[in-house]
Write a protein that holds these residues in place. Structure first.
Motif, PDB file in Angstrom:
ATOM      1  N   LYS B  82      85.063-144.004  71.013  1.00  0.00           N
ATOM      2  CA  LYS B  82      84.037-144.872  70.420  1.00  0.00           C
ATOM      3  C   LYS B  82      82.759-144.817  71.253  1.00  0.00           C
ATOM      4  O   LYS B  82      82.784-144.528  72.465  1.00  0.00           O
ATOM      5  N   ILE B  83      81.654-145.070  70.614  1.00  0.00           N
ATOM      6  CA  ILE B  83      80.366-145.128  71.315  1.00  0.00           C
ATOM      7  C   ILE B  83      80.306-146.456  72.054  1.00  0.00           C
ATOM      8  O   ILE B  83      80.622-147.499  71.480  1.00  0.00           O
ATOM      9  N   ASN B  84      79.914-146.400  73.315  1.00  0.00           N
ATOM     10  CA  ASN B  84      80.044-147.631  74.095  1.00  0.00           C
ATOM     11  C   ASN B  84      78.727-148.296  74.475  1.00  0.00           C
ATOM     12  O   ASN B  84      78.716-149.282  75.185  1.00  0.00           O
ATOM     13  N   LYS B  85      77.610-147.730  74.073  1.00  0.00           N
ATOM     14  CA  LYS B  85      76.350-148.419  74.353  1.00  0.00           C
ATOM     15  C   LYS B  85      75.272-148.026  73.358  1.00  0.00           C
ATOM     16  O   LYS B  85      75.394-147.012  72.660  1.00  0.00           O
ATOM     17  N   SER B  86      74.239-148.839  73.291  1.00  0.00           N
ATOM     18  CA  SER B  86      73.095-148.517  72.445  1.00  0.00           C
ATOM     19  C   SER B  86      71.992-147.945  73.319  1.00  0.00           C
ATOM     20  O   SER B  86      71.584-148.553  74.307  1.00  0.00           O
ATOM     21  N   VAL B  87      71.517-146.785  72.939  1.00  0.00           N
ATOM     22  CA  VAL B  87      70.539-146.073  73.750  1.00  0.00           C
ATOM     23  C   VAL B  87      69.440-145.538  72.841  1.00  0.00           C
ATOM     24  O   VAL B  87      69.728-145.072  71.737  1.00  0.00           O
ATOM     25  N   ARG B  88      68.218-145.626  73.276  1.00  0.00           N
ATOM     26  CA  ARG B  88      67.149-144.951  72.544  1.00  0.00           C
ATOM     27  C   ARG B  88      66.507-143.917  73.449  1.00  0.00           C
ATOM     28  O   ARG B  88      66.105-144.209  74.571  1.00  0.00           O
ATOM     29  N   LEU B  89      66.442-142.706  72.954  1.00  0.00           N
ATOM     30  CA  LEU B  89      65.804-141.630  73.707  1.00  0.00           C
ATOM     31  C   LEU B  89      64.526-141.259  72.966  1.00  0.00           C
ATOM     32  O   LEU B  89      64.540-141.033  71.755  1.00  0.00           O
TER      33      LEU B  89
END
Lengths: 230, 230
Positions: B82-89
């Protein structure tokens, strides 16, 4: 996905593939402070000229970089490369979100923008005046205030995206309560994220399923009274 | 460069390398609407399980994806990702700019933000209430208004970035008038973009030159009265 980029030479997928290579990122960084010629790039990055040629070909093909030839006072003319447009690529990943967007910089109708963000008006005048500034230190000050505003706006954007995440999370929890399966959940999430309306073709693409499959899941969701199909 | 990312498992360069691969982007897209297990990923993407394992290892290493094991009512337990964080690149490229930034989503002190952007206050309440909404169509409406605000803020950000470009352009033109060479111009541009202050180490890194070289160019620029070295 939400590409707002007009002339389509660059698309998100192509750009991600290009940027996945460290040497190409370094080349773009070099070019971002002025045009360079092949030998110069090869020497500075300590990479063979043949490899550089291949990278430059890909960057040109993607429409990011232009080539021009400049005569030299001595020796043969040089092939220079320069970056030919301003582009912003955004990538967002989270437990309930995958999004990419490609944008050209805004240079449109300011009046409407100033109604929403009156604080931006001062920059219009400030930057206009900066065209006559000849001292680097004074340009630095103008830039400083732009940086500050940029940080604030970025924070506002982060805030809204965080709120979006919270609504997505609620959406997932409603889907779980309704006992939806994985594909159904994914489809509901896509539709909500799109603000309620999305075509079956877009759905199929985004979820990597056939359009037939998308249509049949949609009709199940309609039967369950969860979605309206148009 | 302007990474605002706290716990440093993910960095921009690593993330670009990861996202440069289409299969990995497709895996992340799959996981963004819910956890998946290896066989499921391999089958849906029509990629061998061995290759998927390698991709998952890289995504885990980068700290984007978590693994957990779930017992099955029949058969052996499954490894879920599962994806474990919210990130914006973000990636920005232009004739005078190369920038990447990595951000976690904002979940800090809203009070200050609301002073700058009072229009955001309504969302705080709206999204709080959405926790009790159980109809997908109503969640869609909340999302719709978030989408609209997001579009406006993005435009404001584009506007400020466009203004930044104009100041950078003026900076280049002043450098040209002063007869600065390429490296000098690059250094001036970096310093202006940083709002006036930058360390020699940062300069050297960003321009891909030695720190010694950066220091000597800075002292030339100081002698010419263009910069103040601290």
């Amino acid at each position: 996905m939400n590409g707002r980029y007009g002339d389509t030479m660059v698309d998100e997928d192509k750009l991600f593939n290009l940027l996945g290579n460290e040497t190409r990122r370094m080349i773009l960084r070099m070019l971002s402070s002025g045009p360079c010629y092949t030998t110069e790039i090869a020497e500075k990055l300590n990479v063979g000229q043949k490899a550089i040629n291949e990278h430059m070909r890909l960057l040109q093909e993607a429409g990011l970089v232009d080539l021009y030839v400049q005569k030299q006072s001595r020796g043969s003319p040089r092939k220079y490369f320069k970056i030919n447009k301003s582009v912003r690529l955004e990538f967002f990943i989270g437990p309930y979100r995958f999004d990419t967007s490609l944008a050209k910089l805004f240079d449109g109708d300011f009046k409407k923008l100033f109604l929403e963000f009156p604080q931006l008006k001062e920059f219009e005048e400030k930057v206009k005046k900066s065209r006559h500034i000849r001292e680097i230190s004074k340009l630095s000050l103008v830039f400083d205030s732009l940086n500050e505003e940029h940080a604030k706006i970025t924070q506002a954007k982060d805030y809204i995206e965080h709120k979006m995440d919270q609504v997505r999370q609620q959406c997932i929890s409603v889907c779980d309560q309704l006992g939806l399966d994985d594909t159904e959940k994914r489809i509901v999430l896509e539709i909500v994220s799109a603000g309620g309306v999305v075509s079956t073709k877009q759905l199929a693409e985004r979820l990597n399923i056939g359009e037939d499959r998308a249509i049949s899941v949609l009709s199940v969701l309609e039967d369950k009274g969860i979605l309206l199909t148009q």
